[in-house]
Write a protein that holds these residues in place. Structure first.
Motif, PDB file in Angstrom:
ATOM      1  N   LEU A 158      -1.620  -9.229   7.544  1.00 41.38           N
ATOM      2  CA  LEU A 158      -0.297  -9.118   8.144  1.00 41.38           C
ATOM      3  C   LEU A 158       0.523  -8.046   7.437  1.00 41.38           C
ATOM      4  CD1 LEU A 158       0.917 -12.801   8.760  1.00 41.38           C
ATOM      5  CD2 LEU A 158       0.195 -11.116  10.467  1.00 41.38           C
ATOM      6  N   ASN A 159       0.436  -8.014   6.115  1.00 45.01           N
ATOM      7  CA  ASN A 159       1.196  -7.030   5.350  1.00 45.01           C
ATOM      8  C   ASN A 159       0.808  -5.606   5.728  1.00 45.01           C
ATOM      9  OD1 ASN A 159       2.357  -9.194   4.035  1.00 45.01           O
ATOM     10  ND2 ASN A 159       1.030  -9.064   2.253  1.00 45.01           N
ATOM     11  N   ILE A 179       0.816  -1.216   0.000  1.00 46.50           N
ATOM     12  CA  ILE A 179       0.000   0.000   0.000  1.00 46.50           C
ATOM     13  C   ILE A 179       0.853   1.270   0.000  1.00 46.50           C
ATOM     14  CG2 ILE A 179      -1.954  -1.137   1.097  1.00 46.50           C
ATOM     15  CD1 ILE A 179      -1.161   0.156   3.715  1.00 46.50           C
ATOM     16  N   ASN A 180       2.004   1.234   0.659  1.00 48.52           N
ATOM     17  CA  ASN A 180       2.818   2.449   0.731  1.00 48.52           C
ATOM     18  C   ASN A 180       3.451   2.805  -0.611  1.00 48.52           C
ATOM     19  OD1 ASN A 180       2.243   2.778   3.438  1.00 48.52           O
ATOM     20  ND2 ASN A 180       4.067   1.683   4.144  1.00 48.52           N
ATOM     21  N   ALA A 181       3.700   1.794  -1.440  1.00 47.00           N
ATOM     22  CA  ALA A 181       4.316   2.040  -2.749  1.00 47.00           C
ATOM     23  C   ALA A 181       3.290   2.386  -3.819  1.00 47.00           C
ATOM     24  CB  ALA A 181       5.116   0.822  -3.190  1.00 47.00           C
ATOM     25  N   PRO A 204       2.382   0.517  11.018  1.00 46.80           N
ATOM     26  CA  PRO A 204       2.696  -0.008  12.348  1.00 46.80           C
ATOM     27  C   PRO A 204       1.956   0.666  13.502  1.00 46.80           C
ATOM     28  CG  PRO A 204       4.495   1.373  11.553  1.00 46.80           C
ATOM     29  CD  PRO A 204       3.527   1.230  10.414  1.00 46.80           C
ATOM     30  N   ASP A 205       1.373   1.829  13.266  1.00 51.99           N
ATOM     31  CA  ASP A 205       0.672   2.541  14.334  1.00 51.99           C
ATOM     32  C   ASP A 205      -0.564   1.756  14.762  1.00 51.99           C
ATOM     33  OD1 ASP A 205      -0.665   4.246  16.034  1.00 51.99           O
ATOM     34  OD2 ASP A 205      -0.981   5.836  14.564  1.00 51.99           O
ATOM     35  N   PRO A 206      -0.604   1.222  15.995  1.00 55.01           N
ATOM     36  CA  PRO A 206      -1.760   0.419  16.410  1.00 55.01           C
ATOM     37  C   PRO A 206      -3.054   1.205  16.487  1.00 55.01           C
ATOM     38  CG  PRO A 206      -0.300   0.843  18.273  1.00 55.01           C
ATOM     39  CD  PRO A 206       0.420   1.314  17.048  1.00 55.01           C
ATOM     40  N   GLY A 207      -2.975   2.536  16.502  1.00 54.33           N
ATOM     41  CA  GLY A 207      -4.180   3.349  16.536  1.00 54.33           C
ATOM     42  C   GLY A 207      -4.723   3.696  15.167  1.00 54.33           C
ATOM     43  N   HIS A 208      -3.977   3.383  14.105  1.00 55.34           N
ATOM     44  CA  HIS A 208      -4.425   3.695  12.749  1.00 55.34           C
ATOM     45  C   HIS A 208      -5.584   2.776  12.367  1.00 55.34           C
ATOM     46  CE1 HIS A 208      -4.353   4.116   8.369  1.00 55.34           C
ATOM     47  NE2 HIS A 208      -3.628   5.212   8.535  1.00 55.34           N
ATOM     48  N   SER A 209      -6.532   3.316  11.614  1.00 58.36           N
ATOM     49  CA  SER A 209      -7.733   2.556  11.265  1.00 58.36           C
ATOM     50  C   SER A 209      -7.391   1.263  10.526  1.00 58.36           C
ATOM     51  CB  SER A 209      -8.668   3.410  10.405  1.00 58.36           C
ATOM     52  OG  SER A 209      -8.006   3.868   9.229  1.00 58.36           O
ATOM     53  N   ALA A 210      -6.420   1.299   9.617  1.00 55.71           N
ATOM     54  CA  ALA A 210      -6.055   0.094   8.863  1.00 55.71           C
ATOM     55  C   ALA A 210      -5.435  -0.953   9.782  1.00 55.71           C
ATOM     56  CB  ALA A 210      -5.093   0.447   7.731  1.00 55.71           C
ATOM     57  N   HIS A 211      -4.591  -0.503  10.708  1.00 56.25           N
ATOM     58  CA  HIS A 211      -3.975  -1.446  11.644  1.00 56.25           C
ATOM     59  C   HIS A 211      -5.029  -2.048  12.557  1.00 56.25           C
ATOM     60  CE1 HIS A 211      -0.108  -2.769  13.613  1.00 56.25           C
ATOM     61  NE2 HIS A 211      -1.013  -3.157  14.505  1.00 56.25           N
TER      62      HIS A 211
END
Length: 202
Positions: free
Chosen positions: A112-113, A32-34, A119-126
């Motif tokens: 997992l990806n 997703i980042n790329a 990595p932010d555990p508070g982010h909606s995707a995480h």
């Protein structure tokens, strides 16, 4: 990285579906980042205005992408309305990975990806990825409970951990055969649990 297609624009219905399809293709292949919104609009054959009309932010698109995968990737929950294989086979079936015929690198588990890329555990995707992983283990626990094992929560967690380990190792090695190896280990765990209550099946 997937090369962008020549810019084309399609009108009419189905834009949201094309965007999600493009997101699935690109996020799976390159992460997703790329993947940028410009590339997404090009591959989906929609204008950026249309893209942002359906998904005002990339975060919202990532959330929709994850939600679109849940039903196909979660273990099948036991149901009286729909005949299913034995609980033993249901537990082992999560390791029978259905892989598309493609030359792109093996990407393992998309949830997992995403949890690694965000990595932010508070982010909606995480949070969505974490919720999926909890539901994955819960489904396995429910099936183990239906099978009558003495400690279904423990077996469900063991199998979930085994699945994640196989997916992560397969991603690192670009080798999808880790699923088959994990299945053979799962057979030992499941049959040992079933043997404890005298229900082991051949």
């Amino acid at each position: 990285m997937i090369e962008p297609h020549p810019v084309r624009r399609r009108r009419g219905r189905g834009a949201r579906e094309r965007i999600l399809k493009a997101a699935t293709e690109l996020f799976t292949a390159q992460g997703i980042n790329a993947t940028g919104m410009e590339q997404l609009s090009t591959v989906a054959e929609v204008s950026k205005r249309t893209l942002y009309t359906h998904f005002p932010s990339k975060d919202e698109l990532v959330e929709a992408y994850l939600q679109s995968l849940e039903d196909d990737l979660l273990p099948v929950a036991p149901s009286l309305a729909q005949p299913t294989p034995s609980p033993r086979e249901q537990l082992l079936a999560v390791f029978d990975w259905k892989l598309p015929e493609t030359t792109v690198p093996f990407r393992g588990c998309p949830f997992l990806n995403v949890s690694v890329e965000v990595p932010d555990p508070g982010h909606s995707a995480h949070r969505l990825a974490a919720a999926y992983k909890r539901e994955f283990a819960r489904r396995l626990t429910d099936i183990a409970r239906q099978a009558g094992v003495a400690d279904p929560e423990n077996l469900g967690e063991q199998l979930a951990l085994l699945f994640d380990g196989a997916a992560a190792r397969g991603t690192a090695l670009n080798n999808s055969h880790t699923g088959a190896c994990a299945r053979s280990i799962a057979e030992v765990l499941v049959d040992a649990a079933l043997a404890g209550v005298g229900r082991a099946s051949p």
